[in-house]
Write an enzyme that holds these catalytic residues in place. Structure first.
Site, PDB file in Angstrom:
ATOM      1  N   HIS A   1       0.881  -1.165   0.000  1.00 23.44           N
ATOM      2  CA  HIS A   1       0.000   0.000   0.000  1.00 23.44           C
ATOM      3  C   HIS A   1       0.924   1.222   0.000  1.00 23.44           C
ATOM      4  CE1 HIS A   1      -2.403  -2.940   2.398  1.00 23.44           C
ATOM      5  NE2 HIS A   1      -3.460  -2.374   1.889  1.00 23.44           N
TER       6      HIS A   1
ATOM      7  N   ASP B   1       2.268   1.970   3.375  1.00 26.27           N
ATOM      8  CA  ASP B   1       3.211   1.018   3.991  1.00 26.27           C
ATOM      9  C   ASP B   1       4.634   1.460   3.729  1.00 26.27           C
ATOM     10  OD1 ASP B   1       0.961  -0.628   4.263  1.00 26.27           O
ATOM     11  OD2 ASP B   1       1.458  -1.762   2.444  1.00 26.27           O
TER      12      ASP B   1
ATOM     13  N   GLU C   1     -10.854  -6.893  -4.373  1.00 19.11           N
ATOM     14  CA  GLU C   1     -10.628  -7.938  -3.355  1.00 19.11           C
ATOM     15  C   GLU C   1     -11.845  -8.062  -2.441  1.00 19.11           C
ATOM     16  OE1 GLU C   1      -6.771  -7.907  -1.389  1.00 19.11           O
ATOM     17  OE2 GLU C   1      -7.690  -8.693   0.425  1.00 19.11           O
TER      18      GLU C   1
ATOM     19  N   GLU D   1      -9.007 -13.780  -1.250  1.00 20.50           N
ATOM     20  CA  GLU D   1      -8.236 -14.060  -0.028  1.00 20.50           C
ATOM     21  C   GLU D   1      -8.940 -15.110   0.827  1.00 20.50           C
ATOM     22  OE1 GLU D   1      -6.478 -10.742   2.015  1.00 20.50           O
ATOM     23  OE2 GLU D   1      -6.928 -11.600   3.971  1.00 20.50           O
TER      24      GLU D   1
ATOM     25  N   ASP E   1      -5.423 -13.481   9.400  1.00 22.60           N
ATOM     26  CA  ASP E   1      -4.328 -13.391   8.423  1.00 22.60           C
ATOM     27  C   ASP E   1      -3.120 -14.242   8.804  1.00 22.60           C
ATOM     28  OD1 ASP E   1      -5.666 -11.681   6.711  1.00 22.60           O
ATOM     29  OD2 ASP E   1      -4.782  -9.849   7.522  1.00 22.60           O
TER      30      ASP E   1
ATOM     31  N   ASP F   1      -0.699 -12.492   2.096  1.00 23.43           N
ATOM     32  CA  ASP F   1      -1.294 -11.434   2.915  1.00 23.43           C
ATOM     33  C   ASP F   1      -1.467 -12.043   4.308  1.00 23.43           C
ATOM     34  OD1 ASP F   1      -2.589  -9.330   4.010  1.00 23.43           O
ATOM     35  OD2 ASP F   1      -4.179  -9.201   2.509  1.00 23.43           O
TER      36      ASP F   1
HETATM   37  C1  XLS Z   1      -7.379  -6.592   4.417  1.00 28.23           C
HETATM   38  C2  XLS Z   1      -6.981  -6.829   3.036  1.00 28.23           C
HETATM   39  C3  XLS Z   1      -5.838  -5.968   2.567  1.00 28.23           C
HETATM   40  C4  XLS Z   1      -5.716  -6.010   1.085  1.00 28.23           C
HETATM   41  C5  XLS Z   1      -4.917  -4.895   0.520  1.00 28.23           C
HETATM   42  O1  XLS Z   1      -8.071  -7.387   5.048  1.00 28.23           O
HETATM   43  O2  XLS Z   1      -6.695  -8.171   2.868  1.00 28.23           O
HETATM   44  O3  XLS Z   1      -4.658  -6.374   3.191  1.00 28.23           O
HETATM   45  O4  XLS Z   1      -5.186  -7.203   0.642  1.00 28.23           O
HETATM   46  O5  XLS Z   1      -5.484  -3.663   0.795  1.00 28.23           O
HETATM   47 NI    NI Z   2      -5.757  -9.077   1.241  1.00 29.72          NI
HETATM   48 NI    NI Z   3      -7.370  -9.925   5.069  1.00 30.66          NI
END
Ligand code: XLS
Ligand code: NI
Ligand code: NI
Length: 436
Positions: A100, A103, A231, A267, A308, A338
């Site tokens: 990001h 980041d 996403e 994800e 995560d 991630d």
């Molecule tokens: C948060 C998301 C984030 C995205 C990128 O839950 O997974 O990390 O992958 O903004």
């Molecule tokens: Ni993500």
């Molecule tokens: Ni996530």
């Protein structure tokens, strides 16, 4: 300055190795189904969790005081961090990374200052990419951490905040383009609602549609032809995120006419939170041609939030790879971790253990999925299961040559359908176990 002096490059040592800092399965140059593992898996390290997470949680302070980090939000510290990140990724052998905007570079006092900070760090990223050959899988903008986004970014009720978000994404796409990023991700951190009493859902969704179109127009203008990836995530931080799951995202993409430009980044932990399996989300996206990339992680089924964690479950990785191989790969997408190490795993070496585990799990998943496909055990079963549609009345139905009237005539004549056959779920589960 070397930040991981005790770590050599992580090498493939084979399944028999007892060296925890080696790969037992990920062998970058090994060929599976006609491509190397590196080409299939396109592993990516994420900047936010790996280089910015500090182990703090709602109950306690940071546990990860990194020796190379002076703790300041300065550009100098950010530039130093770039060196650490690339040393880590190089020693790990990861071909890609993701970030990001916030980041990699600190926010300044104004948008102009913030953009200048980002440019300075982008110089360092560009130099490090050239030096190491590590590439940018995708960039994205953080439109959720700063308090200005409390009502959302593209779906805020405040037009100035919408404008700020647009300016930020414009810059993030430009930096992604400059760094040769292969994709650009939209995860709508605060694009959702907490309460419908104060929310005009129609207006918010229309605004999000407009936002995405403006992003696409700008990408065209600057010649960025990377894929846009939406996403899905159902909840957290908002109670209801508009990009709830693959189905909701696809409906949005199609409703707003974005299907030529946008695919999905799926994800695992988000699939879980939406009440789906990862295999469901991947399959749903893939069969419609919208599976672009994956954020490989896992949740904890006993916890209802986005933990995560690094994916180490070989069944999960196998199921992912079955879908990915079936669609002929992910490129220009990849497998982005991630994922973050636990708060208790606060030593730098834990970052290596975590990624090694994820990479080995996916390498095993790849080999196992390829073996299952080579033997045809699932493929043959499934095609045989639908064989009544290969000829006769079934073929006419699929070809669009049947009508309700014709089907009624057919059935009146025949009297009763042919007998059903078992779905053999247990047998198939046993066969899959043979490969694990
Ligand atoms: C948060 C998301 C984030 C995205 C990128 O839950 O997974 O990390 O992958 O903004
Ligand atoms: Ni993500
Ligand atoms: Ni996530």
């Amino acid at each position: 300055m070397e930040c991981f002096p005790e770590i050599e490059s992580i090498a493939f040592e084979g399944p028999g190795s007892r060296n925890p800092l080696s790969f037992r399965h990920y062998n970058a140059s090994e060929v599976v189904e006609g491509r190397t593992m590196q080409e299939h898996l396109r592993f990516s390290v994420c900047y936010w969790h790996t280089f910015r997470a500090n182990g703090s949680d709602p109950f306690g302070a940071a546990t990860m005081q990194r020796p190379w980090d002076d703790g300041s939000e300065s550009v100098e510290n950010a530039v130093k961090r770039v060196e650490v990140a690339f040393e880590f990724m190089q020693k790990l052998g990861a071909p890609f990374y993701c970030f990001h905007d916030r980041d990699v570079a600190p926010e300044g006092a104004s948008l102009a200052e913030t953009n200048a900070n980002l440019d300075r760090v982008a110089d360092a990223l560009e130099a490090a990419q050239q030096r190491t050959g590590i590439k940018l899988l995708w960039g994205t903008a953080n439109l959720f951490s700063h308090p200005r986004f409390l009502h959302g970014a593209a779906t805020t009720c405040n037009a100035d905040v919408f404008a700020y978000a647009a300016a930020q994404v414009k810059k993030a796409i430009e930096v992604t383009h400059r760094l040769g990023g292969e994709n650009y991700v939209f995860w709508g951190g605060r694009e959702g609602y907490m309460n419908l009493y104060n929310t005009d859902m129609k207006r918010e969704l229309d605004h999000l549609g407009r936002f995405m179109h403006m992003a696409a127009e700008h990408a065209d203008r600057i010649g960025f032809d990377g894929m846009f990836l939406f996403e899905p995530k159902p909840k957290e931080p908002t109670k209801h995120q508009y990009d709830f799951d693959a189905a909701a995202c696809l409906n949005f993409i199609r409703s707003y006419g974005l299907e030529d430009r946008v695919k999905l980044n799926i994800e695992t932990n988000h699939a879980t939170l939406a009440g789906h399996t990862m295999m469901h989300e991947l399959t749903y996206a893939s069969i419609q041609g919208f599976l672009g990339s994956i954020d490989a992680n896992t949740g904890d089924l006993l916890l209802g939030w986005d933990t995560d964690q690094f994916p180490t479950n070989v069944y999960l990785a196998t199921r992912c790879m079955l879908v990915i191989l079936a669609q002929g790969g992910l490129a220009p997408g990849g497998v982005n971790f991630d994922a973050k190490v636990r708060r208790e795993s606060f030593e730098p070496v834990d970052l290596f253990h975590a990624h090694i585990g994820g990479m080995d799990a996916f390498a095993r998943g790849l080999k196992i999925a390829a073996a299952i496909r080579a033997d045809g055990v699932l493929g043959d079963f499934v095609s045989n299961r639908y064989r009544s549609f290969d000829s006769g009345i079934g073929k006419e139905i699929e070809a669009g040559e049947a009508s309700f009237e014709a089907l009624e005539t057919y059935m009146l004549e025949k009297g009763n359908p042919d007998a059903n056959e078992s779905g053999r779920q247990e047998m198939l589960e046993n066969i899959i176990n043979d490969y694990l």
